[in-house]
Design a protein around this motif. Structure first.
Motif, PDB file in Angstrom:
ATOM      1  N   ASN B  86       0.877  -1.168   0.000  1.00 18.25           N
ATOM      2  CA  ASN B  86       0.000   0.000   0.000  1.00 18.25           C
ATOM      3  C   ASN B  86       0.912   1.213   0.000  1.00 18.25           C
ATOM      4  N   LEU B  87       0.882   1.958  -1.098  1.00 17.64           N
ATOM      5  CA  LEU B  87       1.815   3.064  -1.282  1.00 17.64           C
ATOM      6  C   LEU B  87       2.003   3.897  -0.019  1.00 17.64           C
ATOM      7  N   GLN B  88       3.237   4.192   0.301  1.00 19.12           N
ATOM      8  CA  GLN B  88       3.545   5.096   1.411  1.00 19.12           C
ATOM      9  C   GLN B  88       4.348   6.268   0.850  1.00 19.12           C
ATOM     10  N   ILE B  89       3.703   6.999  -0.054  1.00 21.42           N
ATOM     11  CA  ILE B  89       4.350   8.146  -0.680  1.00 21.42           C
ATOM     12  C   ILE B  89       4.200   9.360   0.227  1.00 21.42           C
ATOM     13  N   PHE B  90       5.170  10.268   0.201  1.00 19.97           N
ATOM     14  CA  PHE B  90       5.010  11.542   0.904  1.00 19.97           C
ATOM     15  C   PHE B  90       4.205  12.466  -0.009  1.00 19.97           C
ATOM     16  N   PHE B  91       2.900  12.427   0.159  1.00 24.72           N
ATOM     17  CA  PHE B  91       2.058  13.192  -0.770  1.00 24.72           C
ATOM     18  C   PHE B  91       2.143  14.694  -0.524  1.00 24.72           C
TER      19      PHE B  91
ATOM     20  N   SER C 181      15.823  21.789   3.577  1.00 23.65           N
ATOM     21  CA  SER C 181      17.107  21.192   3.930  1.00 23.65           C
ATOM     22  C   SER C 181      16.881  19.714   4.211  1.00 23.65           C
ATOM     23  N   PRO C 182      17.959  18.955   4.386  1.00 18.30           N
ATOM     24  CA  PRO C 182      17.775  17.529   4.712  1.00 18.30           C
ATOM     25  C   PRO C 182      16.907  17.347   5.959  1.00 18.30           C
ATOM     26  N   SER C 183      17.158  18.106   7.010  1.00 18.23           N
ATOM     27  CA  SER C 183      16.343  17.952   8.220  1.00 18.23           C
ATOM     28  C   SER C 183      14.896  18.325   7.958  1.00 18.23           C
ATOM     29  N   GLY C 184      14.707  19.353   7.143  1.00 19.78           N
ATOM     30  CA  GLY C 184      13.345  19.785   6.840  1.00 19.78           C
ATOM     31  C   GLY C 184      12.583  18.733   6.055  1.00 19.78           C
ATOM     32  N   ARG C 185      13.272  18.083   5.122  1.00 18.15           N
ATOM     33  CA  ARG C 185      12.595  17.022   4.370  1.00 18.15           C
ATOM     34  C   ARG C 185      12.228  15.876   5.305  1.00 18.15           C
ATOM     35  N   ALA C 186      13.105  15.605   6.273  1.00 12.54           N
ATOM     36  CA  ALA C 186      12.772  14.557   7.246  1.00 12.54           C
ATOM     37  C   ALA C 186      11.522  14.948   8.035  1.00 12.54           C
ATOM     38  N   ILE C 187      11.450  16.223   8.391  1.00 15.40           N
ATOM     39  CA  ILE C 187      10.287  16.712   9.142  1.00 15.40           C
ATOM     40  C   ILE C 187       9.023  16.553   8.310  1.00 15.40           C
ATOM     41  N   ARG C 188       9.087  16.941   7.042  1.00 16.75           N
ATOM     42  CA  ARG C 188       7.892  16.847   6.196  1.00 16.75           C
ATOM     43  C   ARG C 188       7.533  15.393   5.927  1.00 16.75           C
ATOM     44  N   ALA C 189       8.563  14.532   5.893  1.00 14.01           N
ATOM     45  CA  ALA C 189       8.297  13.115   5.665  1.00 14.01           C
ATOM     46  C   ALA C 189       7.403  12.536   6.759  1.00 14.01           C
ATOM     47  N   HIS C 191       4.949  13.909   8.165  1.00 20.10           N
ATOM     48  CA  HIS C 191       3.570  14.225   7.813  1.00 20.10           C
ATOM     49  C   HIS C 191       3.087  13.311   6.688  1.00 20.10           C
ATOM     50  N   GLY C 192       3.967  13.069   5.724  1.00 23.11           N
ATOM     51  CA  GLY C 192       3.589  12.262   4.572  1.00 23.11           C
ATOM     52  C   GLY C 192       3.344  10.811   4.949  1.00 23.11           C
ATOM     53  N   SER C 193       4.318  10.191   5.603  1.00 21.68           N
ATOM     54  CA  SER C 193       4.179   8.800   6.029  1.00 21.68           C
ATOM     55  C   SER C 193       5.273   8.495   7.037  1.00 21.68           C
ATOM     56  N   GLU C 198      10.551   6.158   8.601  1.00 23.84           N
ATOM     57  CA  GLU C 198      11.354   5.248   9.437  1.00 23.84           C
ATOM     58  C   GLU C 198      12.201   4.320   8.580  1.00 23.84           C
ATOM     59  N   THR C 199      11.573   3.770   7.549  1.00 24.36           N
ATOM     60  CA  THR C 199      12.312   2.784   6.753  1.00 24.36           C
ATOM     61  C   THR C 199      13.365   3.447   5.870  1.00 24.36           C
ATOM     62  N   LEU C 200      13.376   4.781   5.825  1.00 25.80           N
ATOM     63  CA  LEU C 200      14.448   5.458   5.105  1.00 25.80           C
ATOM     64  C   LEU C 200      15.520   5.940   6.080  1.00 25.80           C
ATOM     65  N   GLY C 201      15.413   5.504   7.325  1.00 26.72           N
ATOM     66  CA  GLY C 201      16.463   5.821   8.289  1.00 26.72           C
ATOM     67  C   GLY C 201      16.207   7.065   9.117  1.00 26.72           C
ATOM     68  N   ILE C 202      15.009   7.628   9.029  1.00 26.74           N
ATOM     69  CA  ILE C 202      14.712   8.819   9.815  1.00 26.74           C
ATOM     70  C   ILE C 202      14.293   8.405  11.223  1.00 26.74           C
ATOM     71  N   ASP C 203      14.966   8.974  12.214  1.00 23.06           N
ATOM     72  CA  ASP C 203      14.621   8.696  13.603  1.00 23.06           C
ATOM     73  C   ASP C 203      13.396   9.546  13.942  1.00 23.06           C
ATOM     74  N   VAL C 204      12.231   8.906  13.890  1.00 23.06           N
ATOM     75  CA  VAL C 204      10.975   9.650  13.992  1.00 23.06           C
ATOM     76  C   VAL C 204      10.856  10.390  15.322  1.00 23.06           C
ATOM     77  N   ALA C 205      11.131   9.687  16.420  1.00 20.05           N
ATOM     78  CA  ALA C 205      10.976  10.305  17.741  1.00 20.05           C
ATOM     79  C   ALA C 205      11.893  11.527  17.859  1.00 20.05           C
ATOM     80  N   ARG C 206      13.139  11.363  17.405  1.00 17.93           N
ATOM     81  CA  ARG C 206      14.111  12.445  17.523  1.00 17.93           C
ATOM     82  C   ARG C 206      13.711  13.638  16.655  1.00 17.93           C
ATOM     83  N   THR C 207      13.269  13.338  15.441  1.00 14.35           N
ATOM     84  CA  THR C 207      12.899  14.418  14.534  1.00 14.35           C
ATOM     85  C   THR C 207      11.706  15.201  15.077  1.00 14.35           C
TER      86      THR C 207
END
Ligand SMILES: Nc1ncnc2c1ncn2[C@@H]1O[C@H](COP(=O)(O)OP(=O)(O)OP(=O)(O)O)[C@@H](O)[C@H]1O
Ligand SMILES: [Mg+2]
Lengths: 290, 254, 314
Positions: B86-91, C181-189, C191-193, C198-207
């Motif tokens: 199930n896609l997990q894209i950052f929309f 910035s890299p940190s900002g993209r992690a922050i927005r990530a 929101h996205g999913s 997490e599976t891209l290596g972003i420490d969710v709790a820390r971010t």
């Protein structure tokens, strides 16, 4: 011992009101997954409308019934005019919508009925009843009694009445409910009306004890939200327990610890519960599906 | 040395045992496939390996290291990458930004560096954008560089997830039904893409229902049924296995 | 937009021009005071938007951080006679530490539970400010001395206008840096999913903790400035309704839009003043605007208008 009993009495009285507000949160959450931050306003409408009608010379019972009907209508209007048009909005947006609605409702009442405090006469006089060395205000009996009747009624409604069952089914699985022919829209409207009525009843019952004003709904709404979360979101009967627990904890803390900090108790408690049991005392925990 | 090793792995949800005492290992390089009927527990297995679910029992090892107690992001740092059924894209981002997030583990600027736009953050941005653009071209998305993710078609999003996972330079890549919902031409492109990924030395673990695709590109196949490991081996061995045939035909195993 | 960076820095330049030019049309102190309030709210909202709009985490208790900053300045300068700037710094650091401590347990929660927890936190802070009268002055509030820079007393409305405007420009610049910035993209990530992040290596709790602390520190600094600019602060600044007001500004202007947060703050600060003549109807109008905007422009004003303009150009 009589002190303790005294605190329990006042705790149960306040807790019963939180419970009524909490049930309202749960009913609406079940039907729509919306947390209705305007829930406290139903309480306020109940109290304020009754006071206003009595001032116009209407006797208590019809005044109360009309007030409940007004609150239910406001509930329906809220659903139809504000929630339904924003069906697909996110959690935050829906929260803001209900907050906006609550400001609007407060504003209307402020303009129509003014900013003064109002008091409703007690239903059965103010002669305290002595029980085990503690005093009990007759109005407390009304409040707790009403809660019992309403909870039993709600339970029967859910268990026996086809429409009650439809509401439960919708809460459980909206799509499936739709497939078996349940009118989800009707369920939504009914849930808002019902939860508004519960709030209004709470407001009418407490107005003799606590005074009422156009902005009493804010804190009551927040405490009711506490009750609903404590009981596990979406469980009306959990919310009743949650409400009573919050009320008791407040009263006991006020009595034994510090009355200045009684309001803090509910919030510290809810934080601790959320930290250690993130889905409330009676909520079900599942693994989020990926 | 194994790339991935699971031992006695199990996960139950209430009454359902989705993964039931599964043990296997995966050697580096090559394309490994996990197949099985709907609800066999393939996605659950991926989630256990990725660390998204806590196993009921059992262990997971990545490159010899026991990672059972590690968080998902720590496993990613050890070279594990994946895509989602199930896609997990950052929309909330553009397509290229999705892939740039994949460069997270390769960034040099920290939080403060990012906040004050220090040169390291600039360098990170430039590097990430270049890599992301290259990867998007590799998966055939060069036309979508600055498209908003929520405006892209399904097939493109599937490939976007692959590009994003590749951006982290994983050594083990798990793909969960990359060809689901794609037309035959698109499926062929995915087929070629998977082979080229494996040719780069990345170990691929593939979950896929398209048997033609699976049989064509897998070096090694693991068959799950009702959460249990039913068989494993080369495509030819698995295709001959009577239990596998029975499971797929819906009958009782012989 | 052909070049996103152009829009970003273009926006910052517009902000600088507006801040620089506004005094030309501000007739008197009253309007300067409103401008200062607007700027301080905007400051909080730019930070809060990082949390709500970009990281996707609601906070219904952010006024608490504003008030903590304000009260740190008030209490340290009056009761302990600290230097104002030192107090401001100490307030920011202390608020940051408080935010850090509550962030982990609170930000594990999601959706309504997160809303409840942040709300509870905010109310606890406001109740403590109300009750600890010996320290805070209680519900009546506390008077705050004029901020001094060397021998200079920062007192006039104009001075505060420039301080606030400068702070807003700086914080907006930092927020824009961060977002892209890299940190900002992690922050927005997040929101996205969160799962994909997490599976891209972003420490969710820390971010999450990082953004939460950052937005709290910005709020605290704004609170300190507010305390000195107004020379008075009350526990109302920490209240639930104040927190709601801040969130509303962010959502009204447009989530995940830094300039949206500023526009939202400006509208909701100026509007009640504009409605002052119709004081009675203020809440009705405010409530109706909120509900209406959320229904008809759910993305908020700035993103919705932006989309409209883009469509119109084509
Ligand atoms: N988070 C969860 N909560 C409860 N049950 C779950 C959860 N995730 C999976 N399951 C159940 O576990 C079983 C295995 O599901 P899983 O998604 O792993 O199967 P799959 O092999 O990936 O199937 P498909 O081929 O359809 O993708 C199913 O019965 C499913 O309903
Ligand atoms: Mg699956």
């Amino acid at each position: 011992m009589s002190d303790f009993l005294q605190f329990v009495f006042s705790g149960l009285t306040v807790g019963a009101i939180y419970a009524l507000v909490g049930i309202g949160f749960a009913l609406i959450y079940n039907a729509s997954h919306v947390i209705n931050f305007a829930q406290g306003e139903f309480v306020m409408i109940g109290g304020m409308a009754t006071v206003a009608l009595i001032d116009l010379g209407v006797p208590l019972l019809p005044a109360a019934l009309v007030a409940i009907a007004i609150a239910a209508l406001v509930g329906v209007a809220l659903e139809k005019l504000a929630i339904e048009p924003a069906r697909n909005a996110g959690v935050v947006t829906l929260i803001i919508i209900t907050i906006g609605a609550s400001i609007l409702v407060r504003g209307v009442v402020e303009v129509v009925l003014g900013k003064q405090f109002h008091r409703l006469p007690s239903f059965s006089g103010d002669q305290p009843i002595l029980v085990g060395g503690a005093t009990l205000h007759p109005q407390s009996l009304w409040i707790v009694g009403a809660l019992v009747v309403l909870v039993v009624g709600l339970k029967l409604f859910f268990d026996r009445h086809p429409f009650g069952k439809a509401i439960l089914a919708t809460a459980h699985n909206r799509l499936a409910a739709q497939l078996v022919g349940i009118e989800v829209k009707t369920v939504l409207v009914a849930s808002f009306a019902l939860s508004a009525a519960f709030g209004a009843i709470g407001g009418i019952l407490t107005a003799p004890l606590t005074l009422t004003q156009y902005d009493v709904g804010v804190m009551l709404g927040v405490k009711g939200f506490c009750a609903a979360i404590l009981g596990g979101l979406g469980s009306p009967f959990g919310a009743v327990l949650g409400g009573l627990i919050v009320g008791l904890a407040e009263a006991l803390a006020a009595g034994y610890v510090s009355s200045a900090y009684k309001d803090v108790v509910a919030f510290v408690m809810i934080l601790l519960v959320l930290f250690f049991m993130p889905s409330g005392l009676f909520g079900t925990k599942g693994t989020e599906r990926v | 040395m194994t790339s991935l090793e699971v031992a006695g792995l199990a996960k139950s949800f209430g009454g359902v045992t989705a993964v039931d005492d599964v043990t296997f290992s995966i050697t580096p390089g090559h394309i490994h496939s996990i197949i099985g009927p709907n609800g066999a527990g393939k996605t659950t297995l991926f989630n256990l390996v990725a660390g998204l679910y806590v196993p009921t029992s059992g262990t997971v090892r990545l490159a010899g290291q026991d990672v059972t107690a590690l968080a998902p992001h720590q496993r990613a740092a050890l070279g594990l990458g994946r895509t989602f059924q199930n896609l997990q894209i950052f929309f909330n981002m553009s397509a290229i930004e999705n892939v740039m997030v994949g460069r997270h583990l390769r960034r040099r600027a920290g939080f403060l560096g990012s906040l004050f736009a220090l040169p390291s953050a600039w360098a990170d941005n430039r590097e990430a954008r270049a890599q992301a653009a290259r990867l998007m071209a590799r998966v055939g998305l060069e036309a979508y560089l600055d498209a908003e993710a929520d405006a892209m078609p399904y097939g493109a999003l599937k490939r976007l997830e692959i590009a994003r996972a590749l951006a982290a330079e994983p050594s083990l890549l798990m793909l969960d039904e990359p060809a689901a919902g794609l037309n035959p031409t698109e499926t062929q492109e995915i087929d070629r893409l998977i082979q080229s990924i494996a040719a780069d030395g990345i170990t691929v673990v593939l979950v896929e229902h398209d048997m033609k695709l699976v049989m064509g590109i897998s070096d090694h196949i693991i068959v799950l049924d009702h959460g249990r490991l039913l068989a494993q081996g080369t495509p030819a061995e698995v295709a001959r296995d009577p239990q596998v045939v029975a499971a797929y035909l819906g009958g009782e195993p012989a | 937009m052909a070049n996103p960076a152009l829009g970003r820095w273009g926006g910052l330049i517009v902000l600088i021009v507006v801040v620089a030019a506004l005094p030309l049309v501000l007739p008197n102190k009253f309007y300067y005071d409103i401008a200062v309030k607007t700027g301080l709210n905007a400051l909080v909202c730019v930070g809060l938007n990082l949390l709500i709009g970009y990281a996707g985490q609601i906070s219904l208790g952010h006024a608490a951080f504003f008030a903590l900053g304000g009260y740190a300045s008030a209490v340290l300068t009056t009761r302990y006679e600290w230097n104002g700037f030192l107090a401001l710094g100490a307030g920011a650091v202390a608020t940051g530490i408080v935010a850090y401590l509550v962030a982990r347990p609170i930000l594990r929660l999601k959706g309504h539970y997160l809303a409840m927890a942040t709300l509870a936190f905010g109310i606890i802070v406001s109740l403590v400010l109300n009750r600890e009268i010996w320290l805070t002055g209680g519900p009546d509030g506390i008077t705050v001395p004029t901020l001094r820079l060397g021998d200079m007393r920062l007192r006039s409305a104009e001075t505060w206008y420039w301080i606030t405007g400068g702070a807003l420009v700086v914080v907006t610049y930092l927020a824009l840096n961060l977002i892209h910035s890299p940190s900002g993209r992690a922050i927005r990530a997040l929101h996205g999913s969160e799962v994909a992040a997490e599976t891209l290596g972003i420490d969710v709790a820390r971010t999450k903790t990082m953004v939460f602390v950052l937005s709290a520190v910005i709020a605290a600094i704004a609170g300190s400035l507010f305390a000195h600019a107004d020379r008075f602060i009350t526990p109302n600044e920490a209240g639930f309704l104040r927190s709601v007001e801040l969130v509303t500004m962010v959502v009204l202007g447009g989530m995940a839009s830094t300039f949206g947060a500023i526009v939202g703050a400006a509208l909701l600060t100026v509007l009640p003043q504009a409605l002052a003549g119709f004081d009675e109807f203020k809440h009705i109008v405010l409530g109706a605007i909120l509900v209406g905007t959320m229904i008809f422009l759910p993305k908020g004003l700035v993103p919705s208008l932006g989309a409209l303009i883009r469509r119109w150009r084509r």
